[in-house]
Design an enzyme around this catalytic site. Structure first.
Site, PDB file in Angstrom:
ATOM      1  N   SER A 184       0.838  -1.189   0.000  1.00  0.00           N
ATOM      2  CA  SER A 184       0.000   0.000   0.000  1.00  0.00           C
ATOM      3  C   SER A 184       0.877   1.245   0.000  1.00  0.00           C
ATOM      4  O   SER A 184       2.058   1.185   0.332  1.00  0.00           O
ATOM      5  CB  SER A 184      -0.910   0.013   1.233  1.00  0.00           C
ATOM      6  N   GLY A 185       0.291   2.401  -0.361  1.00  0.00           N
ATOM      7  CA  GLY A 185       1.018   3.666  -0.329  1.00  0.00           C
ATOM      8  C   GLY A 185       0.760   4.518  -1.553  1.00  0.00           C
ATOM      9  O   GLY A 185       0.706   3.999  -2.666  1.00  0.00           O
ATOM     10  N   TRP A 237      -3.738  -3.011  -2.567  1.00  0.00           N
ATOM     11  CA  TRP A 237      -4.292  -2.855  -1.227  1.00  0.00           C
ATOM     12  C   TRP A 237      -5.161  -4.028  -0.786  1.00  0.00           C
ATOM     13  O   TRP A 237      -5.312  -4.256   0.416  1.00  0.00           O
ATOM     14  CB  TRP A 237      -5.172  -1.602  -1.182  1.00  0.00           C
ATOM     15  N   ASP A 298      -8.010   9.352  -8.142  1.00  0.00           N
ATOM     16  CA  ASP A 298      -7.767   8.471  -7.001  1.00  0.00           C
ATOM     17  C   ASP A 298      -8.860   7.417  -6.860  1.00  0.00           C
ATOM     18  O   ASP A 298      -9.225   7.035  -5.751  1.00  0.00           O
ATOM     19  CB  ASP A 298      -7.637   9.276  -5.692  1.00  0.00           C
ATOM     20  N   ARG A 325     -14.813   1.595  -8.044  1.00  0.00           N
ATOM     21  CA  ARG A 325     -14.873   2.889  -7.355  1.00  0.00           C
ATOM     22  C   ARG A 325     -15.254   4.033  -8.293  1.00  0.00           C
ATOM     23  O   ARG A 325     -15.781   5.054  -7.878  1.00  0.00           O
ATOM     24  CB  ARG A 325     -13.506   3.153  -6.710  1.00  0.00           C
TER      25      ARG A 325
END
Length: 524
Positions: A184-185, A237, A298, A325
């Protein structure tokens, strides 16, 4: 193609210790919940029916366990993990912490605390189980193996570089003798990857980068330069799903970087914001489908790829479905990656439609601007990481959804922006629970929440759908029409995906809200 039966024979000797066998993860018994999604499919559907529409009003609180003393506030102080239940013990996590509690009483069995050296403590999705061992990722970039009987550490190994602002939060996935981990990041423009470790030693077996590493690699034509690729993001993720018959894991990948300012990375930016099918034995890619080409909002695509055995246009197919998303619902042939359905599950304004492959076509006018662009969905997305559920009895895919507007701004207009380079500022929004017909992508019903709400979901053969609203309620609904049947106020919003299991002839329902785990059962 190897059959699942062949796989079972090949690996039973490796996994047939107390608690877990290959068959448990392909079709878990009703007395356990042995992996993040309950089984490999990501459906989060339970065949249990002792708790059902006829008796749901008698469902009562059986026990409560508060994970007090865990470090970190905000998101890090909540239970995001889906508990894993094996042999009557629940295992769950918060960043740097693993707990074992009795699945019948909620009594603590043991607690493990990792000594942290930093990292982002935004949340942790949970553990994986292999035989008598647990596996958990830490915020400071380690994979840790614990004895599941007493919580004693067996070994730990590095999975990422903390100095490069990576961190660990994914619930690992067990596929035979592979422990699949992700990273993740979003803050230092580094390439994402997924990798496999030996369950006995922690040794690295393979690593697959979500973005090409040099010009000439597959997908490199979708990037302007090698420099852009090596800073390209695509973090992993969320736990993949797995088809044992096809021997493919389905990996949802994150957004490209820089996150908002995409000027230095023109092109589709493969294989970010995609569903990618990999061979778990060697990490080789078989196919990909990109949900958000050149994502600058994002949105990523790190939502669960759900495996469905059904039919489309009268033809039986092995399918994979995702409510993404970005506001689109996709159905693909999971053997080939061919797109079969692309439909909006919330009204959106950022896309001009879809191309011949079913991928959305971004509208440049809705990209982030110096003076702002009004966009829906917002950065939180039309859905997010909380897991959906698919009920094979209704044929419906259920998702926690939202329609929200925000204005996206560019902060760094330079030729080589770094980090995020922009952000959004929110406006009006509404949250809802939606039921989607997977064959067509049409919305069957919508249940709106008055105070928001975005929880993980669970459906059961008891003709029940469990979800959380924005007022701290755990709610059971009729999966056919969305009508509420029962609720219990938990004092905080549901923060994970509910699970269910049966022990000693009693069905339990377990869910987290904030830092507390709640166990429900029927009154005797």
């Amino acid at each position: 193609m190897r059959s699942f039966a062949t796989l079972v024979l090949a690996c039973t000797a490796l996994l047939a210790q107390d608690g877990i066998t290959p068959g448990n993860l392909a079709a878990p018994p009703t007395n356990s919940w042995p992996t993040y999604n309950g089984d490999y499919s990501g459906r989060r559907f339970s065949p249990l029916s002792r708790i059902n529409q006829s008796n749901i009003k008698s469902l009562s609180l059986a026990w409560v366990y508060r994970a007090a003393g865990a470090p970190g506030g905000g998101f890090g102080g909540r239970i995001s993990a889906t508990p894993v239940q094996v042999d009557g013990v629940l295992y769950f996590t918060m960043p740097d912490n693993v707990w074992a509690v009795d699945a019948r009483t909620g009594r603590e069995v043991w607690h493990y605390l990792w000594t942290s050296h930093g990292g982002d403590h935004i949340g942790n999705r949970g553990v994986a189980v292999y035989g008598n061992w647990l596996y958990v990722e830490t915020p400071d970039c380690h994979l840790v193996s614990l004895n599941r009987n007493d919580g004693k550490e067996r070994w730990h190994t590095s999975i990422c570089d903390l100095d490069q602002y990576y961190f660990g939060s994914m619930s690992p996935l067990v596929v035979r003798n592979h422990i699949i981990t992700g990273v993740s990041g979003d803050d230092l423009d580094r390439p994402g990857y997924i990798e496999s470790h030996d369950p006995e030693t922690g040794d690295l077996q393979w690593r697959w980068y979500t973005v090409p590493q040099k010009m000439g690699d597959p997908g490199s034509e979708s990037w302007p330069s090698e420099e852009a690729m090596k800073h390209g993001g695509g973090m992993t993720w969320l736990t993949p799903t797995y088809d044992p018959d096809l021997n493919l894991i389905y990996v949802p990948t994150g957004n490209p970087q820089p996150v908002i300012a995409g000027k230095a990375r023109p092109g589709a930016n493969l294989y970010t914001a995609s569903i990618v099918a990999l061979n778990p034995d060697n990490g080789k890619m078989k196919w990909y489908f990109q949900s958000s080409p050149h994502d600058t909002h994002d949105w990523d695509a790190t939502q669960t790829p759900v495996l469905i055995d059904g039919e489309v246009d009268g033809q039986k197919r092995k399918l994979v479905a995702q409510a993404s998303r970005n506001g689109y619902f996709f159905v693909l042939d999971r053997a080939t990656g061919k797109n079969l359905v692309s439909s909006e599950f919330v009204k959106l304004n950022w896309s001009k439609g879809v191309d011949a492959k079913g991928s959305p076509i971004p509208n440049p006018a809705k990209g982030p601007q110096l003076d702002g662009a009004l966009v829906t969905p917002n950065q939180g997305g039309a859905t997010n990481w909380p897991p959906p559920t698919y009920n094979p009895e209704t044929g419906l895919f259920y998702v926690s959804a939202a329609r929200a507007f925000s204005v996206y701004y560019i902060y760094d207009p330079s030729d080589k922006p770094e980090g995020w380079g922009g952000n959004d500022r929110g406006g009006w929004g509404e949250s809802m629970l939606e039921a989607i017909d997977y064959k067509t992508g049409k919305i069957r019903w919508v249940h709106k929440w008055e105070d928001g709400g975005r929880s993980g979901l669970l459906s059961t053969a008891g003709k029940l759908l469990f979800a959380g609203d924005g007022s701290g309620n755990l709610i059971a609904l009729d999966p056919e029409n969305g009508n509420p049947l029962w609720h219990a106020n938990l004092g905080n919003s549901v923060t994970n995906g509910p699970i269910t299991y049966e022990l000693d002839g009693k069905q339990y329902l377990v869910v987290a809200a904030g830092d507390t785990l709640f166990g429900f059962a029927m009154l005797e």
